[in-house]
Write an enzyme that holds these catalytic residues in place. Structure first.
Site, mmCIF file in Angstrom:
data_model
loop_
_atom_site.group_PDB
_atom_site.id
_atom_site.type_symbol
_atom_site.label_atom_id
_atom_site.label_comp_id
_atom_site.label_asym_id
_atom_site.label_seq_id
_atom_site.Cartn_x
_atom_site.Cartn_y
_atom_site.Cartn_z
ATOM 1 N N GLU A 11 -29.588 -8.519 72.741
ATOM 2 C CA GLU A 11 -30.624 -8.677 73.751
ATOM 3 C C GLU A 11 -31.555 -9.819 73.337
ATOM 4 O O GLU A 11 -32.128 -9.798 72.251
ATOM 5 C CB GLU A 11 -31.386 -7.349 73.832
ATOM 6 N N ASP A 64 -32.948 -3.556 71.278
ATOM 7 C CA ASP A 64 -34.144 -3.032 70.619
ATOM 8 C C ASP A 64 -34.269 -1.534 70.815
ATOM 9 O O ASP A 64 -33.780 -0.987 71.797
ATOM 10 C CB ASP A 64 -35.400 -3.694 71.210
ATOM 11 N N ASP A 96 -36.568 0.195 71.941
ATOM 12 C CA ASP A 96 -37.686 0.526 72.826
ATOM 13 C C ASP A 96 -37.158 0.772 74.247
ATOM 14 O O ASP A 96 -35.954 0.783 74.465
ATOM 15 C CB ASP A 96 -38.743 -0.596 72.807
ATOM 16 N N ASP A 131 -37.273 -1.024 77.000
ATOM 17 C CA ASP A 131 -36.511 -2.140 77.573
ATOM 18 C C ASP A 131 -35.105 -2.191 76.995
ATOM 19 O O ASP A 131 -34.129 -2.410 77.710
ATOM 20 C CB ASP A 131 -37.214 -3.469 77.279
#
Ligand code: 0RA
Length: 632
Positions: free
Chosen positions: A423, A496, A498, A500
């Site tokens: 990403e 990641d 998180d 997103d």
């Protein structure tokens, strides 16, 4: 169906020693899945009795003492002396491997217990097993410990009923967990209830004082199943359901078209889900495609100039349950979930052709709606092909097929090669510097990958990020997909930790599930597991994947406050750290993505990707953190 069961139908093969020595050989594993396998094995026997028309009620009970019981109101396992073993039939069935009517060929016509080892395996892997049989006016009882007879068969009173109860205590010395999961069992009994019309299956959970219970009975059988799947979808025409028998194969099919792009087709052989399909599925698809084409031509709907519908065209928006019962099912494929018996193809083809033709002739309005839907799918397919051809031509004109942003590995051997889908450009940069250039390729993806749930192939292919991925994978997409062309044996999604990251990961998984399902089935797809924390004390460094792990290290090595870093993204790691923690095959953890259960996957992707936003948001928020137990 043979009503006069004879004890000599039971074939005697071997004792139980090998089961306790190598449990994995018999039930796959000794984890939670293996534990539940015990239940399915016992339940299958009662379902068999129901399929044979002798049992209406099955009750499962999770007891407070770590045991589970399955009771049915069938004929009861025979208790008379067994010819070959000299002990009672019930004791033979419980103590001899592969002893059961289903292996003798004479007892039952069909059998689902094909997981397929028999209740003796459950006995072998339980610290205690108790069997109660009610038949011929008496109640009989027998108990075993670790598969060994402990209390020989005795009569414990009179009874006017018939039936069997098997209660077992899974052996804590064998299983990693002995904690039965209510939801897992509930899901299973719901499915079994759909497949066995008229049987009522009840589950009670007596643990922790909270009486938890559920019950399933479907008068409509698999037609209710189709109705359930299509809840909330816009249907086209009514539910079509039929059953028939041919060449020793009993066939039950229920289907309905919807306005969806995707299909939801679930196939079963002897009540066992066949995730990889097989001869029953090919027989059905051949019949459906041929029949719809013939109807289209005969009714003048398909003109001379029009192309024929392909399998793909008639599948679009189709919800179908295909359930067959065969004498000796052969299960093949990667996960032994593909039906192999070749005569089933012809039987299903013939039955489905006849019944579908009849239905179309008798229901012209439904027929027209279905054929129009197929025609729409054909047009979309042709548009997608044109789009794909353009993509390929453009790539060829560039003189280079691989996308510019792919940092390919130097090895050309797919068995050695790995593709990391990363990403963002900054993490992509770290990954490029940190990787093993010989075996690891990096493809950074920018922005949100297109939501593929509702998009057709032509639109998907106009997305640059997806185009890059398709070209990098090497397999092409849609009709021309070829798994043999896969350029990397491992495809690793690295995002990641998180929200997103979770979103992008889910989008990628949707794309892979919908358009590269073979890669998921084949076990090529992985999720990288970057650490959440870095802890440092002097020169010593630890990485922790979870909060628990962090706390453990903190306590054990007395690492305080300032020396703990929480990684918010992959970009915060330098190339060496990323290599060490997440990419180095010797130290990293990868979670393999499996399609455990096509129905569940179908549902989750629907919730996540459908146009209905609130449930998706909720799901992502709830699951953003747990990447580990990935079970799509
Ligand atoms: C073999 C023959 C007969 C019944 C069964 C097996 C049987 C096994 C199980 C296991 C769980 N529940 C069960 N119910 C029945 C029929 C014998 C007869 O003809 O009466």
């Amino acid at each position: 169906m043979s009503n006069e069961y004879k004890a000599e139908h039971i074939q005697v093969l071997e004792g139980l020693d090998p089961v306790r020595k190598r449990p994995g050989m018999y039930i796959g594993s000794t984890d939670e899945r293996g534990l539940h396998h015990l239940i399915w094995e016992v339940l299958d026997n009662s379902i068999d009795e129901a399929m044979a028309g002798h049992c209406q009620n099955i009750v499962l009970r999770i007891h407070t003492d770590g045991s589970l019981s399955v009771s049915d109101d069938g004929r009861g396992i025979p208790v008379e002396k067994h010819k070959q073993t000299g002990i009672s039939t019930v004791e033979t069935v419980l103590t001899i491997l592969h002893a059961g009517g289903k292996f003798g060929g004479g007892g039952y016509k069909v059998s689902g217990g094909l997981h397929g080892v028999g209740v003796s395996v459950v006995n072998a892997l339980s610290s205690r097993t108790e069997v109660t049989v009610e038949r011929e006016g008496k109640k009989h009882f027998v108990a075993f410990e670790a598969g060994e007879p402990k209390e020989p068969l005795k009569s414990i009173g009179d009874s006017s009923k018939t039936g069997t109860t098997v209660q077992f205590w899974p052996d804590g010395k064998i299983f990693e967990t002995t904690d039965f999961q209510f939801e897992t069992i509930k899901k299973r009994i719901r499915q079994q209830a759909y497949l066995t019309k008229g049987v009522t299956i009840t589950l009670f959970d007596e643990r922790e004082g909270k009486e938890n219970a559920c019950q399933f009975y479907f008068e409509g059988g698999i037609a209710s199943f189709v109705q359930h799947i299509n809840e909330g979808r816009e249907s086209i025409g009514s539910i079509i359901t039929f059953e028939d028998e041919k060449e020793d194969t009993a066939v039950e099919i229920s289907l309905q078209y919807t306005q969806e792009f995707r299909e939801s087709i679930f196939t079963f052989a002897n009540n066992i889900q066949t995730i990889e399909g097989g001869t029953h599925l090919t027989g059905f698809m051949t019949a459906l495609t041929r029949t719809l084409n013939k109807y289209g031509r005969d009714s003048g709907f398909l003109k001379e100039k029009d192309q024929n519908f392909t399998n793909e065209d008639v599948k679009e928006g189709l919800t179908a349950i295909i359930s067959v019962k065969v004498h000796e099912p052969q299960f093949e494929g990667q996960t032994k979930s593909k039906l192999g018996n070749s005569h089933v193809r012809g039987a299903v083809d013939k039955i489905a052709s006849d019944k579908l033709r009849e239905f179309l002739a008798e229901n012209p309005n439904d027929a027209k709606a279905i054929v129009s839907k197929c025609a729409l799918a054909t047009r979309a397919r042709l548009a997608a092909r044109a789009a794909r051809d353009t993509v390929i031509r453009k790539g060829a004109l560039d003189g280079m097929n691989l996308p510019g942003k792919l940092a390919d590995c130097s090895s050309k051997d797919p068995n050695k090669s790995e593709l990391f889908i990363v990403e963002g450009d900054s993490a992509g940069g770290s990954a490029k510097q940190g990787r093993d250039r010989y075996t690891q390729a990096i493809l950074p993806l920018r922005g949100k990958v297109l939501n593929t749930e509702e998009a057709r192939l032509d639109k998907i292919l106009s997305n640059n990020e997806i185009k890059s991925l398709v070209v990098a994978l090497g397999t092409a997409i849609g009709e021309t997909f070829e798994i043999e062309k896969l350029r990397y044996q491992k495809v690793v999604i690295m995002t990641d930790a998180d929200v997103d990251g979770a979103h992008i990961r889910t989008l990628l998984l949707t794309l892979l599930y919908r358009h590269f399902k073979a890669l998921v089935l084949n076990g090529n797809i992985y999720i990288a597991q970057p650490p959440l924390y870095k802890l440092q004390k002097g020169k010593q460094v630890w990485y922790a994947m979870t909060d628990n792990e962090k706390e453990k290290i903190q306590k054990e090595y007395d690492v305080k406050g300032d020396n703990i870093q929480r990684y918010k993204g992959l970009g915060e790691m330098n190339p060496e750290q990323l290599w060490e923690t997440t990419m180095d095959p010797n130290t990293r953890t990868l979670a393999r993505v499996t399609v455990e259960d096509a129905e569940k996957a179908d549902h989750i992707f629907k919730v996540l990707m459908g146009s209905d936003v609130p449930p998706r948001k909720k799901f992502i928020q709830t699951h953003a953190a747990d990447v580990k137990d990935l079970d799509i």
